[in-house]
Motif scaffolding. Structure first.
Motif, PDB file in Angstrom:
ATOM      1  N   TYR A 130      -4.446   4.459 -15.163  1.00  0.00           N
ATOM      2  CA  TYR A 130      -4.188   5.873 -15.549  1.00  0.00           C
ATOM      3  C   TYR A 130      -4.168   7.030 -14.171  1.00  0.00           C
ATOM      4  O   TYR A 130      -3.299   8.074 -13.984  1.00  0.00           O
ATOM      5  CB  TYR A 130      -5.541   6.339 -16.516  1.00  0.00           C
ATOM      6  CG  TYR A 130      -5.077   5.983 -17.270  1.00  0.00           C
ATOM      7  CD1 TYR A 130      -4.203   5.312 -18.263  1.00  0.00           C
ATOM      8  CD2 TYR A 130      -7.251   5.142 -17.628  1.00  0.00           C
ATOM      9  CE1 TYR A 130      -4.614   4.997 -19.596  1.00  0.00           C
ATOM     10  CE2 TYR A 130      -7.200   4.296 -19.119  1.00  0.00           C
ATOM     11  CZ  TYR A 130      -5.445   4.319 -19.692  1.00  0.00           C
ATOM     12  OH  TYR A 130      -6.069   3.547 -21.012  1.00  0.00           O
ATOM     13  N   GLY A 131      -5.201   6.342 -12.835  1.00  0.00           N
ATOM     14  CA  GLY A 131      -4.743   7.920 -11.679  1.00  0.00           C
ATOM     15  C   GLY A 131      -3.490   7.402 -11.023  1.00  0.00           C
ATOM     16  O   GLY A 131      -2.930   8.742 -10.848  1.00  0.00           O
ATOM     17  N   ARG A 132      -2.486   7.211 -11.359  1.00  0.00           N
ATOM     18  CA  ARG A 132      -1.269   6.186 -10.874  1.00  0.00           C
ATOM     19  C   ARG A 132       0.113   6.765 -12.013  1.00  0.00           C
ATOM     20  O   ARG A 132       0.671   7.486 -11.369  1.00  0.00           O
ATOM     21  CB  ARG A 132      -0.847   5.156 -10.909  1.00  0.00           C
ATOM     22  CG  ARG A 132       0.357   4.638 -10.815  1.00  0.00           C
ATOM     23  CD  ARG A 132       1.216   4.306  -9.206  1.00  0.00           C
ATOM     24  NE  ARG A 132       1.993   3.851  -8.788  1.00  0.00           N
ATOM     25  CZ  ARG A 132       2.390   4.001  -7.764  1.00  0.00           C
ATOM     26  NH1 ARG A 132       1.630   4.535  -6.591  1.00  0.00           N
ATOM     27  NH2 ARG A 132       3.783   3.196  -7.354  1.00  0.00           N
ATOM     28  N   MET A 133      -0.391   7.044 -13.324  1.00  0.00           N
ATOM     29  CA  MET A 133       0.356   7.971 -14.186  1.00  0.00           C
ATOM     30  C   MET A 133      -0.287   9.256 -13.360  1.00  0.00           C
ATOM     31  O   MET A 133       1.471  10.281 -13.212  1.00  0.00           O
ATOM     32  CB  MET A 133      -0.478   8.375 -15.438  1.00  0.00           C
ATOM     33  CG  MET A 133       0.163   6.989 -15.721  1.00  0.00           C
ATOM     34  SD  MET A 133      -0.217   6.670 -18.407  1.00  0.00           S
ATOM     35  CE  MET A 133      -0.412   5.235 -17.604  1.00  0.00           C
ATOM     36  N   VAL A 134      -1.076   9.846 -13.338  1.00  0.00           N
ATOM     37  CA  VAL A 134      -1.567  11.089 -12.912  1.00  0.00           C
ATOM     38  C   VAL A 134      -0.092  11.661 -11.571  1.00  0.00           C
ATOM     39  O   VAL A 134       0.620  12.672 -11.234  1.00  0.00           O
ATOM     40  CB  VAL A 134      -3.183  11.979 -12.301  1.00  0.00           C
ATOM     41  CG1 VAL A 134      -2.218  12.960 -11.973  1.00  0.00           C
ATOM     42  CG2 VAL A 134      -3.063  12.007 -13.891  1.00  0.00           C
ATOM     43  N   GLN A 180      -9.417   9.415 -10.488  1.00  0.00           N
ATOM     44  CA  GLN A 180      -8.328   8.184 -10.832  1.00  0.00           C
ATOM     45  C   GLN A 180      -7.443   8.285  -9.967  1.00  0.00           C
ATOM     46  O   GLN A 180      -7.100   7.730  -9.462  1.00  0.00           O
ATOM     47  CB  GLN A 180      -8.711   7.792 -12.363  1.00  0.00           C
ATOM     48  CG  GLN A 180      -9.673   7.020 -12.919  1.00  0.00           C
ATOM     49  CD  GLN A 180      -9.842   7.400 -14.806  1.00  0.00           C
ATOM     50  OE1 GLN A 180      -8.070   8.152 -14.944  1.00  0.00           O
ATOM     51  NE2 GLN A 180     -10.701   6.725 -15.065  1.00  0.00           N
ATOM     52  N   ALA A 181      -7.380   9.836  -9.601  1.00  0.00           N
ATOM     53  CA  ALA A 181      -5.815  10.191  -9.023  1.00  0.00           C
ATOM     54  C   ALA A 181      -6.044   9.998  -7.711  1.00  0.00           C
ATOM     55  O   ALA A 181      -4.813   9.772  -7.128  1.00  0.00           O
ATOM     56  CB  ALA A 181      -5.323  11.478 -10.236  1.00  0.00           C
ATOM     57  N   LEU A 182      -7.312  10.692  -7.553  1.00  0.00           N
ATOM     58  CA  LEU A 182      -7.700  10.535  -6.327  1.00  0.00           C
ATOM     59  C   LEU A 182      -7.487   9.787  -5.714  1.00  0.00           C
ATOM     60  O   LEU A 182      -7.310   8.724  -4.547  1.00  0.00           O
ATOM     61  CB  LEU A 182      -9.266  11.294  -5.495  1.00  0.00           C
ATOM     62  CG  LEU A 182      -9.636  11.121  -4.587  1.00  0.00           C
ATOM     63  CD1 LEU A 182      -8.518  11.498  -3.470  1.00  0.00           C
ATOM     64  CD2 LEU A 182     -11.102  11.826  -4.522  1.00  0.00           C
ATOM     65  N   GLY A 214      -2.209   4.540  -3.261  1.00  0.00           N
ATOM     66  CA  GLY A 214      -0.973   4.047  -3.321  1.00  0.00           C
ATOM     67  C   GLY A 214      -0.174   2.972  -4.533  1.00  0.00           C
ATOM     68  O   GLY A 214      -0.728   2.631  -5.547  1.00  0.00           O
ATOM     69  N   ASP A 215       0.505   1.770  -3.979  1.00  0.00           N
ATOM     70  CA  ASP A 215       0.804   1.115  -4.821  1.00  0.00           C
ATOM     71  C   ASP A 215      -0.303  -0.367  -4.476  1.00  0.00           C
ATOM     72  O   ASP A 215       0.379  -0.880  -4.957  1.00  0.00           O
ATOM     73  CB  ASP A 215       2.239   0.389  -4.288  1.00  0.00           C
ATOM     74  CG  ASP A 215       3.333   1.485  -4.010  1.00  0.00           C
ATOM     75  OD1 ASP A 215       3.594   1.873  -4.843  1.00  0.00           O
ATOM     76  OD2 ASP A 215       4.397   1.128  -2.935  1.00  0.00           O
ATOM     77  N   SER A 216      -1.446  -0.433  -3.607  1.00  0.00           N
ATOM     78  CA  SER A 216      -2.445  -1.303  -3.433  1.00  0.00           C
ATOM     79  C   SER A 216      -2.878  -1.226  -4.648  1.00  0.00           C
ATOM     80  O   SER A 216      -3.917  -0.399  -4.464  1.00  0.00           O
ATOM     81  CB  SER A 216      -2.692  -1.152  -2.467  1.00  0.00           C
ATOM     82  OG  SER A 216      -3.284  -2.007  -2.303  1.00  0.00           O
ATOM     83  N   LEU A 273     -12.310   3.827  -6.044  1.00  0.00           N
ATOM     84  CA  LEU A 273     -13.009   3.967  -7.372  1.00  0.00           C
ATOM     85  C   LEU A 273     -14.689   2.957  -7.218  1.00  0.00           C
ATOM     86  O   LEU A 273     -14.958   3.622  -7.343  1.00  0.00           O
ATOM     87  CB  LEU A 273     -11.731   3.450  -9.030  1.00  0.00           C
ATOM     88  CG  LEU A 273     -10.926   3.652  -8.580  1.00  0.00           C
ATOM     89  CD1 LEU A 273     -10.655   2.928 -10.457  1.00  0.00           C
ATOM     90  CD2 LEU A 273     -11.151   5.279  -9.349  1.00  0.00           C
ATOM     91  N   ALA A 274     -14.322   2.304  -6.748  1.00  0.00           N
ATOM     92  CA  ALA A 274     -15.776   1.326  -6.631  1.00  0.00           C
ATOM     93  C   ALA A 274     -16.912   2.734  -5.776  1.00  0.00           C
ATOM     94  O   ALA A 274     -17.937   2.542  -5.928  1.00  0.00           O
ATOM     95  CB  ALA A 274     -15.798  -0.151  -5.614  1.00  0.00           C
TER      96      ALA A 274
END
Length: 479
Positions: free
Chosen positions: A125-129, A171-173, A179-181, A189-190
């Motif tokens: 979801y963060g990746r989508m943003v 999640q976006a942060l 990035g891709d990782s 997030l953890a």
């Protein structure tokens, strides 16, 4: 228990045994993550030098599931034993326990999350943003070939987000940093999740600092609670973020800051807004103060959902009608389909029934309270009634109830809460579809779908019966 002059009370053998069980539970939880990808731990793509870290041993499903079961049972038994004792430790012991729980949360942040694959959804979801897509409309399947979206497991690949705008912003942060990782995204997030857990523990410790017994209970029910470390921290569930805002709101009760915290909590998970009824009740005769708190909350939550857009409510509305496999409402659904017909899921009727059960439980629990009922007490009663009555319940949902009960003197509901979380945790062992051994399918088809609903039904009925009887005795007792 009192101490002689110059001496301090010593822990009883029962308390010592409880401490050992709690420590063993936390160590087993950490071991599951340390062993690396398994039936309990989804694999995280990304450079191996990036955190979180593990031994990458790929243990067998039977081993990690057994470790999870042992961690849950030891944690539940340890909590029950510790809460059932009368020993009140010295302040430095409680401080040490709080620090130990905080340290455990930090260690778990550096280990791969375990128990479910929800954190992979968060990363997607963060990746989508960050890529300019709307996570409230699209799912991971709409990002073909993307390394982060590809990590999302069945059956959630098509599912848009059900989380609020603050959760999505975090999640976006994490995605912006990672990035891709997948690995680095999850680690960010953890860190946020563990910080929220620790902040909640420190808030509860400060809130209860003037009462040694209450402070001891708060440390057990939250910071050093092995079941919450297992579900909220090792499991990396976004509920932790909503909880810290709601606890902060109750600590700041009656101020504009409380309203801001309530708004942020609602903007993480909408159902956390149940807590707001506590301050609303306490401030009902102070309209100006109520308007200040409510206005602040609405402004913050409104701004968040305005940024997210109207679709942020679509999935919440749909998910609100779902019935989880372990819920006793599955039994009601099956009965209705057998008697009336299978042409309907009877979700509307079950929602009404759940509201009635929640109202009855709340009424019975309120009978235990001596007036006046303050914000914390009202919020705790409503949230406890909710987690026992809701048709869609998962283990990590219990975290909010534990946090609120930790702010109160002993209520008697603690054993029911511990049993509820223990049973749900065993029922969702593990809460994943992928990577499971076929000969462990009975964990879902038998334990989660048959044993858990009946045991939770009995536990809910037991809570209602106990609360009603205890409330009747309390009302007969002279002031």
């Amino acid at each position: 228990m009192t101490s002689q002059a110059g001496t301090e009370p010593r822990p009883t053998p029962a308390v010592f045994g409880a401490s050992v069980l709690i420590a063993v539970s936390v160590l087993l939880t950490a071991t599951i993550g340390l062993l690396g990808p398994s039936a309990m731990v989804p694999e995280l793509a990304g450079p191996g030098w990036q955190p979180p870290y593990s031994l990458d041993l790929h243990p067998a499903p039977h081993l990690v599931v057994a470790l999870g079961a042992l961690a849950i049972v030891a944690g539940g038994l340890g909590l029950l034993a510790a809460l059932g004792g009368r020993w009140i430790p010295p302040v430095r012991f409680v401080r040490g326990l709080v620090m130990a729980g905080c340290a455990a949360a930090v260690v778990l942040a550096f280990l791969p999350p375990s128990g479910s694959a929800d954190h992979l959804n968060y990363a997607a979801y963060g990746r989508m943003v960050t890529l300019g897509l709307d996570p409230y409309v699209q799912g991971a399947v709409d990002l073909p070939g993307d390394p982060v979206a590809a990590a999302v497991e069945r059956p959630w690949r098509e599912e848009p987000s059900v989380y609020g705008p603050v959760a999505t912003a975090v999640q976006a942060l994490a995605s912006w940093v990672g990035g891709d990782s997948v690995r680095l995204t999850i680690f960010v997030l953890a860190l946020v999740n563990s910080a929220a857990f620790i902040a909640t523990g420190l808030l509860l410790d400060r809130f209860t600092r003037d009462d040694p017994a209450l402070r001891w209970r708060a440390a057990l029910l939250w910071t050093a609670n092995p079941l919450l470390l297992y579900q909220l921290v090792a499991g990396l569930h976004v509920d932790t973020l909503a909880i810290v805002f709601m606890v902060a709101a109750l600590v700041l009760n009656g101020t504009a800051g409380a309203g801001v915290m309530l708004g942020l909590g609602v903007a993480v998970k909408l159902n956390a807004g149940l807590v707001a009824l506590g301050p609303a009740w306490e401030l009902r005769r102070r309209p100006k103060r109520l308007a200040l708190v409510a206005g602040s909350a609405l402004a913050v939550a409104g701004a968040g959902y305005l940024w997210a857009g109207g679709h942020a409510f679509d999935q919440v509305s749909r998910a609100g009608k779902a019935i989880s496999l372990a819920s006793f409402w599955r039994l009601v659904q099956g009965l209705l389909q057998a008697v009336v017909g299978t042409g309907s899921a009877y979700r509307g009727e079950i929602q009404v029934g759940a509201f009635v059960v929640m109202a009855l439980l709340a009424w019975a629990l309120f009978r235990l309270q001596r007036p006046p009922a303050d914000a914390v007490r009202v919020a705790a009663v409503l949230v406890v009634a909710y987690v026992f009555a809701t048709p869609y319940i998962l283990p990590w949902y219990d975290g909010l109830a534990f946090a609120l009960v930790a702010m109160l003197a002993a209520t008697g509901v603690e054993p029911f809460l511990v049993a509820h979380l223990t049973l749900l945790s065993l029922a969702y062992l593990p809460a994943r579809v992928e990577g499971q051994s076929p000969d462990l399918a009975w964990l879902t088809t038998v334990v989660r779908s048959q044993v858990a609903p009946w045991t939770l039904l009995a536990l809910t009925a037991g809570l209602g019966w106990w609360a009603w009887r205890a409330g009747a005795r309390a009302r007969r007792r002279p002031e």
